[in-house]
Motif scaffolding. Structure first.
Motif, PDB file in Angstrom:
ATOM      1  N   ARG A 108       0.827  -1.208   0.000  1.00  0.00           N
ATOM      2  CA  ARG A 108       0.000   0.000   0.000  1.00  0.00           C
ATOM      3  C   ARG A 108       0.858   1.253   0.000  1.00  0.00           C
ATOM      4  O   ARG A 108       0.610   2.190  -0.756  1.00  0.00           O
ATOM      5  N   GLU A 109       1.893   1.241   0.837  1.00  0.00           N
ATOM      6  CA  GLU A 109       2.789   2.393   0.861  1.00  0.00           C
ATOM      7  C   GLU A 109       3.436   2.615  -0.508  1.00  0.00           C
ATOM      8  O   GLU A 109       3.557   3.743  -0.963  1.00  0.00           O
ATOM      9  N   LEU A 110       3.828   1.497  -1.146  1.00  0.00           N
ATOM     10  CA  LEU A 110       4.441   1.601  -2.465  1.00  0.00           C
ATOM     11  C   LEU A 110       3.474   2.254  -3.446  1.00  0.00           C
ATOM     12  O   LEU A 110       3.830   3.183  -4.168  1.00  0.00           O
ATOM     13  N   ASP A 111       2.244   1.747  -3.468  1.00  0.00           N
ATOM     14  CA  ASP A 111       1.250   2.297  -4.384  1.00  0.00           C
ATOM     15  C   ASP A 111       1.013   3.775  -4.107  1.00  0.00           C
ATOM     16  O   ASP A 111       0.941   4.588  -5.027  1.00  0.00           O
ATOM     17  N   GLU A 112       0.901   4.106  -2.831  1.00  0.00           N
ATOM     18  CA  GLU A 112       0.638   5.500  -2.470  1.00  0.00           C
ATOM     19  C   GLU A 112       1.767   6.417  -2.934  1.00  0.00           C
ATOM     20  O   GLU A 112       1.522   7.464  -3.522  1.00  0.00           O
ATOM     21  N   ARG A 113       3.004   5.980  -2.673  1.00  0.00           N
ATOM     22  CA  ARG A 113       4.143   6.811  -3.086  1.00  0.00           C
ATOM     23  C   ARG A 113       4.160   7.002  -4.594  1.00  0.00           C
ATOM     24  O   ARG A 113       4.437   8.094  -5.077  1.00  0.00           O
ATOM     25  N   CYS A 114       3.901   5.922  -5.323  1.00  0.00           N
ATOM     26  CA  CYS A 114       3.909   6.020  -6.783  1.00  0.00           C
ATOM     27  C   CYS A 114       2.870   7.030  -7.239  1.00  0.00           C
ATOM     28  O   CYS A 114       3.155   7.899  -8.075  1.00  0.00           O
ATOM     29  N   MET A 115       1.669   6.935  -6.680  1.00  0.00           N
ATOM     30  CA  MET A 115       0.609   7.834  -7.112  1.00  0.00           C
ATOM     31  C   MET A 115       0.924   9.280  -6.731  1.00  0.00           C
ATOM     32  O   MET A 115       0.673  10.191  -7.502  1.00  0.00           O
ATOM     33  N   GLU A 116       1.506   9.455  -5.545  1.00  0.00           N
ATOM     34  CA  GLU A 116       1.899  10.791  -5.109  1.00  0.00           C
ATOM     35  C   GLU A 116       2.862  11.430  -6.106  1.00  0.00           C
ATOM     36  O   GLU A 116       2.680  12.565  -6.536  1.00  0.00           O
ATOM     37  N   LEU A 117       3.903  10.653  -6.444  1.00  0.00           N
ATOM     38  CA  LEU A 117       4.922  11.159  -7.356  1.00  0.00           C
ATOM     39  C   LEU A 117       4.331  11.459  -8.724  1.00  0.00           C
ATOM     40  O   LEU A 117       4.648  12.479  -9.337  1.00  0.00           O
ATOM     41  N   LEU A 118       3.445  10.572  -9.181  1.00  0.00           N
ATOM     42  CA  LEU A 118       2.855  10.787 -10.501  1.00  0.00           C
ATOM     43  C   LEU A 118       1.980  12.028 -10.484  1.00  0.00           C
ATOM     44  O   LEU A 118       1.952  12.800 -11.447  1.00  0.00           O
TER      45      LEU A 118
END
Ligand SMILES: Nc1ncnc2c1ncn2[C@@H]1O[C@H](COP(=O)(O)OP(=O)(O)OP(=O)(O)O)[C@@H](O)[C@H]1O
Ligand SMILES: [Mg+2]
Lengths: 245, 318
Positions: A120-130
């Motif tokens: 979940r953290e990985l997904d969140e970080r990816c979406m944040e950066l995008l």
């Protein structure tokens, strides 16, 4: 004066008989914003490649946080806190846009902290950066479906994902519209305010002049100027080099 | 699907696959099925290096043969239980994979492919000159008629089949696990762009060594039971071109980016070849592979799975 974050001494690089970089000396302080400019083929990207370990320099040393980088592979330097974008975007084409950002998160951020980010953290970080670079709606597409401009943004986001201390952006703004350039500039300034040192390579002078606290000029593999932006662009040697082109 | 669910499903299916032919009371199915299963292992193993990392290995036959010859060498010394032979074959071929990885680290594309082929030739030459395992004459392995399991007499071919079934399930589970793991992402970045991978913190050299070792080890494990299956092992059959070609063709036809591809390719090509062997002759096998490869390169260059995924993507966009 604080110790420099990046220090380059006597760096030289040849391609066969061609001298691409000749005795480069420079240093960058923590949290500085530096513009690196120079005519096409002057060796800017080659310098980035030598700093980050993509290419090996024959002479001289690169020091990062006082530590000599000699012999360290590119991924080791990335883990120590350098990150760069490639001038010609080099996305992982068989991974989705979001997965492209996962790679530095898994291999740099995780490896550095020694603790694993959850899915979940990985997904969140990816979406944040995008979201930061304006690619949120492209997360599940493949790089092949992106435009050149979007690919540059992905390239920058991927470098940012590694949570670097030093970020080197190699022509991240080529081809972007006026307002997009402003967006990326604002983003880089925000990153800088968070404490990230940034070297920006750019041909768009407006961007260089507004962004940089200091400008370094390379011409034919040699450093010909290094100083305040307004001084550097008035330097007769710099003017000559650009007009001579 | 969760990992545990997947493993459970695979095991249930494997048990069904084992008991179905027993109901039919036809040992031929075990003989033919063994070969198909063996190709599932080889194709999956090849794909870990070839599909996931993008390094085309032309030397699969050597890893397979080394597993087989490890078993022969141990057998000559003193007969040992099958699981031990499988582990030994895996270790030897894994080490050779590691060595090949080290020697070819800086080679890419066609140069790596040529080097892997050269490695296979060297290995074959070594085995031909190794008298202990029969040299060029080959070696006979007298296989027992039956094995006793919990005081039940199991025909030996069924015993071999069961082991190969286990290896097939194990390699599919491994491949699927890799795909969804950090390692899988690392492998994919090697396939796509090694310099960009390094810039993202991926230790590409180490990952390539992991891939060559794992791939080699699985191939060696597939080879270990082979001498018992065939009864007579000679270098020409163990190092046969068929293994090298099939290990490449099966993943290519099935699709190289997911674990399903090599499975589909191996079942499809393996079955076609078994049928052709019975109905026509084993000589047409390689011809069939060649024709199928050409057809697929034209109509579905990314294999069956690639075509399915492209179709899904198009449908999602529409
Ligand atoms: N791998 C290489 N092999 C041989 N020559 C190279 C290589 N990479 C760069 N060069 C040469 O080195 C010189 C410097 O190239 P470099 O890419 O560093 O320039 P640059 O300042 O980044 O230019 P641009 O503004 O066009 O990006 C050029 O003359 C280029 O042709
Ligand atoms: Mg450049």
């Amino acid at each position: 004066m604080t110790a420099p974050l990046l220090e380059i001494q006597g760096l030289g690089k040849r391609f066969g008989g061609f001298v691409a970089l000749d005795n480069i000396n420079l240093s960058v302080a923590p949290q500085e914003r530096v513009g690196l400019i120079g005519p096409n083929g002057s060796g800017k990207s080659t310098l980035v490649n030598c700093i980050c370990g993509t290419l090996r320099n024959e002479t001289g040393t690169v020091r990062f946080e006082g530590k000599a980088m000699d012999g360290l592979l590119a991924h080791e330097r990335t883990r120590l806190g350098m990150a760069r974008s490639f001038q010609l975007p080099r996305p992982f084409k068989t991974l989705t846009v979001a997965e492209n950002l996962r790679v530095p998160l898994l291999y740099t951020v995780d490896a550095r902290s020694g603790s694993k980010l959850s899915q979940r953290e990985l997904d969140e970080r990816c979406m944040e950066l995008l979201a930061l670079v304006g690619l949120a709606d492209k997360a599940w597409q493949y790089p092949g479906d992106l435009t050149q401009v979007e690919m540059r943004k992905l390239e920058l986001a991927r470098a940012m994902a590694a949570e670097p201390k030093l970020l080197i952006a190699d022509e991240s703004m080529a081809g972007l519209s006026h307002s997009e350039v402003d967006d990326i500039l604002a983003l880089l300034v925000r990153l800088n305010e968070r404490g990230i040192t940034i070297i920006m390579i750019e041909h768009i002078m407006r961007a260089v002049m507004t962004f940089s606290q200091r400008v370094i000029v390379l011409v034919s593999g040699k450093k010909i100027a290094d100083g305040l932006p307004e001084d550097v662009i008035r330097d007769p040697e710099v003017v000559g080099a650009y007009l001579g082109q | 699907m969760r990992q545990s669910t997947f493993i459970l499903g695979a095991v249930v299916l494997a048990i069904a696959l084992f008991f179905a032919p027993r109901v039919l009371e036809n040992d031929y199915i075990f003989f033919a099925g063994y070969v198909v299963l063996q190709y599932i292992v080889l194709a999956t193993a090849w794909n870990i290096l070839g599909g996931y990392c993008g390094y085309v290995n032309f030397g699969s036959a050597a890893f397979f043969a080394l597993g087989a010859y490890t078993a022969v060498a141990i057998h000559k010394f003193s007969p040992m239980p099958m699981p031990l032979l499988i582990v030994a074959g895996g270790i030897i071929s894994g080490l050779v994979g590691l060595g090949m990885g080290y020697l070819t680290l800086r080679l890419r594309g066609v140069f790596f492919a040529i080097a892997s082929l050269a490695m296979a030739v060297v290995m074959q030459t070594l085995v031909i000159n190794w008298d202990y395992v029969g040299g060029s004459r080959g070696a006979y392995i007298i296989r027992p008629q039956q094995v006793e399991i919990f005081s039940y007499q199991l025909p030996y071919i069924q015993y071999l089949f069961a082991w190969m079934l286990f290896l097939a399930v194990a390699s599919l589970v491994i491949a699927r696990t890799i795909e969804r793991s950090k390692l899988g992402y690392g492998f994919a970045t090697i396939r796509d762009d090694e310099q960009a991978a390094e810039a993202c913190g991926v230790p590409t050299l180490r990952l390539k060594l992991i891939a060559t070792t794992m791939s080699g080890a699985l191939m060696g494990m597939a080879g270990a039971p082979f001498p018992y299956y065939i009864g007579y092992l000679e270098p020409a059959s163990a190092f046969s071109l068929t293994y090298a070609v099939n290990s490449i063709a099966m993943p290519m036809i099935g699709g190289t980016t997911s674990w399903v591809g090599p499975l589909i390719g191996a079942v499809l090509l393996g079955t076609v070849q078994q049928v052709a062997t019975v109905t026509i002759s084993s000589a047409v096998n390689l011809l069939l592979v060649g024709i199928l490869l050409v057809v697929f390169v034209i109509i579905a260059p990314n294999g069956i799975m690639g075509a399915v995924q492209a179709w899904q993507r198009k449908r999602r966009k529409a």
